[in-house]
Design a protein around this motif. Structure first.
Motif, PDB file in Angstrom:
ATOM      1  N   MET A 186       0.809  -1.189   0.000  1.00  0.00           N
ATOM      2  CA  MET A 186       0.000   0.000   0.000  1.00  0.00           C
ATOM      3  C   MET A 186       0.857   1.259   0.000  1.00  0.00           C
ATOM      4  O   MET A 186       0.391   2.298  -0.408  1.00  0.00           O
ATOM      5  CB  MET A 186      -0.870  -0.063   1.254  1.00  0.00           C
ATOM      6  N   THR A 187       2.077   1.158   0.483  1.00  0.00           N
ATOM      7  CA  THR A 187       2.923   2.342   0.526  1.00  0.00           C
ATOM      8  C   THR A 187       3.382   2.761  -0.861  1.00  0.00           C
ATOM      9  O   THR A 187       3.693   3.918  -1.073  1.00  0.00           O
ATOM     10  CB  THR A 187       4.147   2.121   1.424  1.00  0.00           C
ATOM     11  N   MET A 188       3.447   1.823  -1.812  1.00  0.00           N
ATOM     12  CA  MET A 188       3.839   2.181  -3.167  1.00  0.00           C
ATOM     13  C   MET A 188       2.749   2.992  -3.860  1.00  0.00           C
ATOM     14  O   MET A 188       3.030   3.847  -4.676  1.00  0.00           O
ATOM     15  CB  MET A 188       4.130   0.929  -3.992  1.00  0.00           C
ATOM     16  N   ILE A 189       1.488   2.705  -3.523  1.00  0.00           N
ATOM     17  CA  ILE A 189       0.386   3.407  -4.173  1.00  0.00           C
ATOM     18  C   ILE A 189       0.297   4.837  -3.664  1.00  0.00           C
ATOM     19  O   ILE A 189       0.091   5.765  -4.434  1.00  0.00           O
ATOM     20  CB  ILE A 189      -0.939   2.644  -3.940  1.00  0.00           C
ATOM     21  N   SER A 190       0.466   5.033  -2.373  1.00  0.00           N
ATOM     22  CA  SER A 190       0.392   6.382  -1.820  1.00  0.00           C
ATOM     23  C   SER A 190       1.770   7.036  -1.890  1.00  0.00           C
ATOM     24  O   SER A 190       2.409   7.318  -0.899  1.00  0.00           O
ATOM     25  CB  SER A 190      -0.112   6.340  -0.383  1.00  0.00           C
ATOM     26  N   SER A 191       2.204   7.277  -3.105  1.00  0.00           N
ATOM     27  CA  SER A 191       3.547   7.815  -3.315  1.00  0.00           C
ATOM     28  C   SER A 191       3.603   9.326  -3.174  1.00  0.00           C
ATOM     29  O   SER A 191       4.665   9.911  -3.273  1.00  0.00           O
ATOM     30  CB  SER A 191       4.072   7.397  -4.675  1.00  0.00           C
ATOM     31  N   ALA A 192       2.469   9.968  -2.971  1.00  0.00           N
ATOM     32  CA  ALA A 192       2.480  11.423  -2.807  1.00  0.00           C
ATOM     33  C   ALA A 192       3.165  11.814  -1.506  1.00  0.00           C
ATOM     34  O   ALA A 192       3.771  12.873  -1.406  1.00  0.00           O
ATOM     35  CB  ALA A 192       1.060  11.954  -2.839  1.00  0.00           C
ATOM     36  N   ALA A 193       3.096  10.944  -0.498  1.00  0.00           N
ATOM     37  CA  ALA A 193       3.728  11.244   0.781  1.00  0.00           C
ATOM     38  C   ALA A 193       5.234  11.044   0.719  1.00  0.00           C
ATOM     39  O   ALA A 193       5.985  11.725   1.399  1.00  0.00           O
ATOM     40  CB  ALA A 193       3.125  10.372   1.871  1.00  0.00           C
ATOM     41  N   SER A 233      10.357   9.238  -2.989  1.00  0.00           N
ATOM     42  CA  SER A 233      11.331   8.224  -3.388  1.00  0.00           C
ATOM     43  C   SER A 233      10.648   6.987  -3.949  1.00  0.00           C
ATOM     44  O   SER A 233      11.220   6.279  -4.771  1.00  0.00           O
ATOM     45  CB  SER A 233      12.224   7.852  -2.206  1.00  0.00           C
ATOM     46  N   ASN A 234       9.396   6.728  -3.516  1.00  0.00           N
ATOM     47  CA  ASN A 234       8.655   5.605  -4.092  1.00  0.00           C
ATOM     48  C   ASN A 234       8.327   5.863  -5.551  1.00  0.00           C
ATOM     49  O   ASN A 234       8.349   4.943  -6.368  1.00  0.00           O
ATOM     50  CB  ASN A 234       7.367   5.362  -3.306  1.00  0.00           C
ATOM     51  N   THR A 235       8.046   7.089  -5.889  1.00  0.00           N
ATOM     52  CA  THR A 235       7.753   7.430  -7.273  1.00  0.00           C
ATOM     53  C   THR A 235       8.983   7.218  -8.144  1.00  0.00           C
ATOM     54  O   THR A 235       8.881   6.696  -9.254  1.00  0.00           O
ATOM     55  CB  THR A 235       7.296   8.896  -7.371  1.00  0.00           C
ATOM     56  N   GLN A 236      10.129   7.590  -7.646  1.00  0.00           N
ATOM     57  CA  GLN A 236      11.368   7.380  -8.400  1.00  0.00           C
ATOM     58  C   GLN A 236      11.657   5.893  -8.558  1.00  0.00           C
ATOM     59  O   GLN A 236      12.109   5.458  -9.620  1.00  0.00           O
ATOM     60  CB  GLN A 236      12.531   8.061  -7.692  1.00  0.00           C
ATOM     61  N   LEU A 237      11.381   5.111  -7.527  1.00  0.00           N
ATOM     62  CA  LEU A 237      11.614   3.671  -7.603  1.00  0.00           C
ATOM     63  C   LEU A 237      10.721   3.025  -8.646  1.00  0.00           C
ATOM     64  O   LEU A 237      11.178   2.221  -9.458  1.00  0.00           O
ATOM     65  CB  LEU A 237      11.386   3.026  -6.237  1.00  0.00           C
ATOM     66  N   VAL A 238       9.459   3.401  -8.640  1.00  0.00           N
ATOM     67  CA  VAL A 238       8.518   2.849  -9.621  1.00  0.00           C
ATOM     68  C   VAL A 238       8.913   3.273 -11.031  1.00  0.00           C
ATOM     69  O   VAL A 238       8.872   2.459 -11.968  1.00  0.00           O
ATOM     70  CB  VAL A 238       7.079   3.284  -9.276  1.00  0.00           C
ATOM     71  N   ALA A 239       9.325   4.513 -11.210  1.00  0.00           N
ATOM     72  CA  ALA A 239       9.739   4.985 -12.536  1.00  0.00           C
ATOM     73  C   ALA A 239      10.980   4.245 -13.017  1.00  0.00           C
ATOM     74  O   ALA A 239      11.079   3.891 -14.198  1.00  0.00           O
ATOM     75  CB  ALA A 239       9.999   6.483 -12.494  1.00  0.00           C
ATOM     76  N   GLN A 240      11.918   3.985 -12.125  1.00  0.00           N
ATOM     77  CA  GLN A 240      13.121   3.241 -12.512  1.00  0.00           C
ATOM     78  C   GLN A 240      12.788   1.795 -12.843  1.00  0.00           C
ATOM     79  O   GLN A 240      13.370   1.215 -13.777  1.00  0.00           O
ATOM     80  CB  GLN A 240      14.152   3.289 -11.391  1.00  0.00           C
ATOM     81  N   MET A 241      11.850   1.196 -12.122  1.00  0.00           N
ATOM     82  CA  MET A 241      11.445  -0.184 -12.417  1.00  0.00           C
ATOM     83  C   MET A 241      10.778  -0.269 -13.782  1.00  0.00           C
ATOM     84  O   MET A 241      11.048  -1.199 -14.558  1.00  0.00           O
ATOM     85  CB  MET A 241      10.506  -0.700 -11.330  1.00  0.00           C
ATOM     86  N   ILE A 242       9.929   0.685 -14.106  1.00  0.00           N
ATOM     87  CA  ILE A 242       9.264   0.692 -15.408  1.00  0.00           C
ATOM     88  C   ILE A 242      10.278   0.932 -16.521  1.00  0.00           C
ATOM     89  O   ILE A 242      10.243   0.265 -17.560  1.00  0.00           O
ATOM     90  CB  ILE A 242       8.147   1.751 -15.421  1.00  0.00           C
ATOM     91  N   GLN A 243      11.203   1.849 -16.301  1.00  0.00           N
ATOM     92  CA  GLN A 243      12.216   2.140 -17.318  1.00  0.00           C
ATOM     93  C   GLN A 243      13.108   0.926 -17.551  1.00  0.00           C
ATOM     94  O   GLN A 243      13.447   0.600 -18.702  1.00  0.00           O
ATOM     95  CB  GLN A 243      13.054   3.334 -16.876  1.00  0.00           C
ATOM     96  N   THR A 244      13.482   0.236 -16.486  1.00  0.00           N
ATOM     97  CA  THR A 244      14.332  -0.939 -16.630  1.00  0.00           C
ATOM     98  C   THR A 244      13.610  -2.065 -17.363  1.00  0.00           C
ATOM     99  O   THR A 244      14.175  -2.690 -18.267  1.00  0.00           O
ATOM    100  CB  THR A 244      14.790  -1.433 -15.251  1.00  0.00           C
TER     101      THR A 244
END
Length: 50
Positions: free
Chosen positions: A1-8, A11-22
């Motif tokens: 659930m912490t990955m979904i609420s990335s507005a708080a 760094s979670n947003t950056q992690l998800v973006a890097q995972m998608i890019q990879t």
């Protein structure tokens, strides 16, 4: 659930973006390498013997 609420936590947003890019870069690399190895398509398959 912490990955979904990335507005708080940005760094979670950056992690998800890097995972998608990879994952996209791996997919593009595998797709491009299949054209290098089999430019006209595979004529015979080891799985289908006719």
């Amino acid at each position: 659930m912490t990955m979904i609420s990335s507005a708080a936590n940005p760094s979670n947003t950056q992690l998800v973006a890097q995972m998608i890019q990879t994952s996209l870069s791996i997919m593009v690399g595998l797709f491009a390498s299949s054209f290098v190895i089999y430019p006209q398509g595979k004529k015979h398959s080891a799985l289908i013997t006719v």
